[in-house]
Structures are given as C-alpha cells and as structure tokens.
Design a protein around this motif. Structure first.
Motif, mmCIF file in Angstrom:
data_model
loop_
_atom_site.group_PDB
_atom_site.id
_atom_site.type_symbol
_atom_site.label_atom_id
_atom_site.label_comp_id
_atom_site.label_asym_id
_atom_site.label_seq_id
_atom_site.Cartn_x
_atom_site.Cartn_y
_atom_site.Cartn_z
ATOM 1 N N THR A 12 -2.850 -2.532 7.829
ATOM 2 C CA THR A 12 -2.560 -0.962 6.996
ATOM 3 C C THR A 12 -1.999 0.013 8.689
ATOM 4 O O THR A 12 -1.234 0.865 7.718
ATOM 5 C CB THR A 12 -3.283 0.254 6.377
ATOM 6 O OG1 THR A 12 -4.894 0.340 7.652
ATOM 7 C CG2 THR A 12 -3.772 -1.121 5.710
ATOM 8 N N ASP A 63 -2.821 3.560 3.613
ATOM 9 C CA ASP A 63 -3.535 3.896 2.993
ATOM 10 C C ASP A 63 -4.409 2.540 2.669
ATOM 11 O O ASP A 63 -4.503 1.542 1.843
ATOM 12 C CB ASP A 63 -3.369 4.270 1.267
ATOM 13 C CG ASP A 63 -4.974 5.004 0.225
ATOM 14 O OD1 ASP A 63 -5.865 4.610 1.453
ATOM 15 O OD2 ASP A 63 -5.242 4.524 -0.729
ATOM 16 N N ASN A 64 -6.047 2.628 3.396
ATOM 17 C CA ASN A 64 -6.170 1.932 4.260
ATOM 18 C C ASN A 64 -7.926 1.854 3.042
ATOM 19 O O ASN A 64 -9.068 0.713 3.531
ATOM 20 C CB ASN A 64 -7.242 1.844 5.426
ATOM 21 C CG ASN A 64 -7.125 2.958 5.767
ATOM 22 O OD1 ASN A 64 -8.047 3.445 5.100
ATOM 23 N ND2 ASN A 64 -7.524 3.435 7.303
ATOM 24 N N ALA A 65 -8.630 3.012 2.282
ATOM 25 C CA ALA A 65 -9.231 2.666 1.626
ATOM 26 C C ALA A 65 -10.018 1.642 0.719
ATOM 27 O O ALA A 65 -10.707 0.374 0.883
ATOM 28 C CB ALA A 65 -9.540 3.649 0.340
ATOM 29 N N GLU A 66 -8.809 0.267 -0.110
ATOM 30 C CA GLU A 66 -8.582 -0.016 -0.150
ATOM 31 C C GLU A 66 -9.467 -1.674 0.618
ATOM 32 O O GLU A 66 -9.908 -2.088 -0.019
ATOM 33 C CB GLU A 66 -7.306 -0.602 -1.239
ATOM 34 C CG GLU A 66 -7.950 -1.847 -2.315
ATOM 35 C CD GLU A 66 -6.498 -2.315 -3.373
ATOM 36 O OE1 GLU A 66 -6.795 -3.510 -3.464
ATOM 37 O OE2 GLU A 66 -5.802 -1.411 -3.116
ATOM 38 N N TYR A 67 -8.503 -1.280 1.593
ATOM 39 C CA TYR A 67 -9.119 -2.384 2.512
ATOM 40 C C TYR A 67 -9.862 -2.704 2.814
ATOM 41 O O TYR A 67 -11.150 -3.454 3.931
ATOM 42 C CB TYR A 67 -7.816 -2.549 3.429
ATOM 43 C CG TYR A 67 -6.600 -3.286 2.762
ATOM 44 C CD1 TYR A 67 -6.206 -4.527 2.363
ATOM 45 C CD2 TYR A 67 -5.417 -1.818 2.849
ATOM 46 C CE1 TYR A 67 -4.941 -4.914 1.638
ATOM 47 C CE2 TYR A 67 -4.547 -2.472 1.731
ATOM 48 C CZ TYR A 67 -3.320 -3.825 1.467
ATOM 49 O OH TYR A 67 -3.082 -4.312 0.900
ATOM 50 N N LYS A 68 -10.416 -0.963 3.257
ATOM 51 C CA LYS A 68 -11.930 -0.510 4.147
ATOM 52 C C LYS A 68 -13.118 -1.335 2.718
ATOM 53 O O LYS A 68 -14.477 -1.842 3.615
ATOM 54 C CB LYS A 68 -11.701 0.808 3.983
ATOM 55 C CG LYS A 68 -11.501 0.911 5.588
ATOM 56 C CD LYS A 68 -11.964 2.779 5.932
ATOM 57 C CE LYS A 68 -11.041 3.575 6.713
ATOM 58 N NZ LYS A 68 -11.371 4.702 7.328
ATOM 59 N N GLN A 69 -12.879 -1.148 1.688
ATOM 60 C CA GLN A 69 -13.755 -1.903 0.734
ATOM 61 C C GLN A 69 -13.623 -3.481 0.121
ATOM 62 O O GLN A 69 -15.126 -3.329 0.715
ATOM 63 C CB GLN A 69 -13.481 -0.543 -0.807
ATOM 64 C CG GLN A 69 -14.412 -1.348 -1.921
ATOM 65 C CD GLN A 69 -15.791 -0.627 -1.858
ATOM 66 O OE1 GLN A 69 -15.650 0.795 -1.277
ATOM 67 N NE2 GLN A 69 -16.844 -1.176 -2.400
ATOM 68 N N ALA A 70 -12.648 -3.505 0.481
ATOM 69 C CA ALA A 70 -12.971 -5.367 0.791
ATOM 70 C C ALA A 70 -13.542 -5.592 1.915
ATOM 71 O O ALA A 70 -14.057 -6.393 1.719
ATOM 72 C CB ALA A 70 -11.439 -5.521 0.632
ATOM 73 N N GLY A 123 0.642 -1.373 -0.040
ATOM 74 C CA GLY A 123 -0.246 -0.067 0.300
ATOM 75 C C GLY A 123 0.752 1.441 0.220
ATOM 76 O O GLY A 123 1.968 1.355 -0.296
ATOM 77 N N THR A 133 5.039 3.759 -2.709
ATOM 78 C CA THR A 133 4.182 2.239 -1.766
ATOM 79 C C THR A 133 5.556 1.005 -1.987
ATOM 80 O O THR A 133 6.077 1.358 -2.201
ATOM 81 C CB THR A 133 3.463 1.964 -3.823
ATOM 82 O OG1 THR A 133 2.839 3.904 -4.106
ATOM 83 C CG2 THR A 133 3.273 1.040 -3.825
#
Length: 383
Positions: A185, A94-101, A71, A210
């Motif tokens: 994250t 950045d945790n946006a992708e993991y929140k979405q998952a 990330g 990254t």
C-alpha cells in the motif's frame, strides 16, 4: 576600249581596300581584352565531411510505477518534474483492509499455535499410555487388543501433531503474505541501475481514485544521460560506427553544441523506410536537455589532413572534364588545371591534382580559356 583601263583601276582599288579591312579585323580579333576575374587562395589543411541527421531525444530509461495491490489512493507525494530517489515512497493507498487481513492472519497463527501446544500435550499422554499398555501386556495383565488401542492413539496423536505443525507453517506464511500486501500500500519507485535519482515524467491518477493492481500511477524516467535517436539510409550506414562522436544542436539553445557518441547501430533496416536506427548517448548532467526535444546530429564521416582546398564555386566543367582555372606565374593569364574532387565541407571542397600553385579563379571563369589574359578585379588574398 577606253573604259577598260578605268574599270581595271576600280577593281584593283576595291581589292586593296578589302584586303586592308580583313587585315584590320584579324588584328582586332587576335588582341583579346583581359577578362575581369576574382580569385581566392588555395588552402592546404584539414577538411571534414559532415552528415547532418534529424532526430529526437528520448529518456535512457522509462518505466511506469504501479501499485502491486488494488486500493483507494490516499496520497501522492510527487508530481510531474519532481526528482525521485531510489526506493522512495511516491504514493500511499488506503490500507485499512490490508491491516485487517494481517490481524486475521495473526489470529489464525495464534490459534494454530495453541492447537499445536494441545497436540503436543496429547502426544505426551498417548506416549505414557502406550508405555503402560506395554508393561501391562508384558505382565499379562492387559490384553493385546488394549495394547493395540494405545498404540493407535499414539500414532493418531503423532499424525495430528504433524498436521498442526504444517498448519503453523501455513499460518506463518499467511501472516508474512499479509504483511507484504500491507507494505504494497506504500507505492515505491524501484529500478535497477546505478542512477540514484530519476524524474517524474507523467502522472496518470489523482488522490481519491481507485486503482487496480498493476495499473500505472506515474511514469519515471532517467534523463542523465539521454538517448538520441535518428535514422540513416543505406548510403550513410557504412560510414557510422559505435563510439563515433556526434555534435548535437537544438532550437532550444541556438548556436550551442552538445557532445554525444554513437551507442548502438541497428543491424537491420526498416522495411517501410529502408533506414536503420541509430542510438546515441547524450550526457545531461545539468538536465538542460529534455526527452522529446528535436535535434540535429552532425557526424564527421570522413576527414583528410593536408588537403588542397578551394571554394566550390571555383569548380567548372570543360569538355566533360572537371577542373579549375588558376592564375599563371605571370599573374596575367588563366591556366586550366583538371582536378578530381574529394571531401566537401560546406562551401569548401578538396581538389586532387599535382603541383597546384597560384590563386584560383572563383568568378569570371566563363570568360576565359586556357591561356586567356585576365585582370584581377578583387580577391580575398589581401583581406
């Protein structure tokens, strides 16, 4: 013939003068002048043999802190030299992708739960239909085929329920996994051991970069205690043991001694250098010493109490025999005493011989033999 008595007289006079000259020369040779010497006292006490080894300090524990997921680095909370507590968050990705998952897995769980409720309802209907078919068959109203259909529907409803229950377990596991991934994250400093705090030694990345999973972000070290490392030859190896005290000196603190102890001794010698690795534990509560510092390790390998000690300059060799000259009881002659040598400490050395007494000659030994007259120029006996 009148010249013979005259020649005889001359010969007699010549012989007389020669004899007188030889006697005077013999007298001069027998009376040697006193040799000027300097002396020192023979000490009696403790003497230690030291070995000095060069080495360096290392962190007693060192490990990289890496994110377990990939990330973008949003924030790094520590930098080189900072103290880190056990379990502290040192960086955030950045945790946006993991929140979405996580949200998706939670939604999938809700769908699976709804399907399970529907399957449970269908199972109840199938059970009632099965019961009616049994009653009607027993009364002869329904055929055996109709009963078999009702039984098949019941079995299908039961099987679907079991499948949906398994799907619920999978959905719950997916939610838990997504939560764990989201938690990763937050990059934490975790280690084993009793130390509650450690220090940041290196930083490998900056905010905005990254990182791939398990790529190093920071290096965390334990600097209390430190580990000192030096290498010894085969000659010194047998004289070292675990627990032995070591005095350390470093150029960073001239004249100051740091106490350590031997922690580990390698059981093998390196083939290239024919030396063995020695590790010592160095307490560092004040954190003054740092990993990477060059140190000199002093180890007492032998010590003798109540030893006879003389300055090493007092030792001389005569006729392939080592010994010392001491001042005789009359205070005016030198006496030769063969000795064996023992422990050496700096410019002092242990000498082994019985009945050593009197000051020892430390300067001018080349001018004397056993019994030679001496005169004391100066000494440290009166200092």
């Amino acid at each position: 013939m009148i010249f013979y008595p005259f020649i005889l007289a001359i010969c007699c006079i010549s012989l007389f003068l020669t004899a007188c000259g030889d006697a005077e020369l013999s007298t001069r040779q027998s009376v040697r002048p006193a040799a000027p010497v300097e002396v020192a006292a023979i000490e009696r006490g403790l003497i230690r043999e030291l070995r000095v080894f060069s080495g360096a300090l290392e962190a007693s524990a060192s490990f990289p802190v890496s994110p377990k997921v990939s990330g973008l680095i949003e924030q790094i909370y520590v930098d080189i030299g900072d103290t880190v507590e056990q379990g502290a968050v040192v960086a955030r990705l950045d945790n946006a992708e993991y929140k979405q998952a996580l949200a998706k897995s939670q939604a999938d769980l809700l769908v699976a739960q709804a399907n399970l409720m529907e399957a449970e309802s269908h199972l109840k209907i199938a059970q009632r239909a099965m019961e009616r078919a049994r009653v009607l068959r027993d009364r002869g109203v329904a055929s055996e085929a109709e009963f078999d259909i009702a039984q098949s529907d019941l079995l299908a409803a039961q099987a679907r329920l079991e499948v949906l229950r398994a799907q619920i377990q999978g959905a719950e596991s997916a939610v838990q996994s997504a939560r764990i991934q989201l938690g990763y994250t937050e990059v934490r400093a975790m280690w084993s051991g009793d130390a509650s705090t450690r220090a940041v030694a290196e930083r490998y990345a900056d905010e905005g970069e990254t990182l791939n999973a398990l790529s190093p972000l920071l290096r965390i070290v334990d600097v209390d205690p430190l580990t000192g490392v030096f290498f010894v030859s085969e000659k010194d190896y047998p004289q070292l043991s675990v627990g032995q005290q070591v005095d350390l000196e470093t150029d960073a603190y001239p004249g100051e001694i740091f106490t350590a102890s031997i922690q580990r001794i390698a059981p093998v010698f390196q083939v290239s250098s024919r030396q063995a690795r020695i590790e010592i534990t160095v307490p560092n509560a004040e954190l003054r010493l740092k990993p990477g510092m060059f140190v000199r390790a002093k180890v007492v390998v032998r010590e003798v109490e109540q030893a006879q000690i003389v300055p090493d300059v007092a030792l001389v060799t005569r006729s392939d025999s080592k010994g010392i000259f001491v001042v005789g009881q009359d205070g005016e002659t030198a006496r030769w005493r063969p000795v064996q040598t023992g422990v050496r400490e700096g410019d002092r050395i242990q000498v082994i011989a019985e009945d050593l007494a009197g000051p020892v000659i430390v300067l001018g030994q080349q001018l004397v033999e056993d019994g030679s007259p001496i005169s004391l120029v100066s000494s440290d006996l009166t200092e």
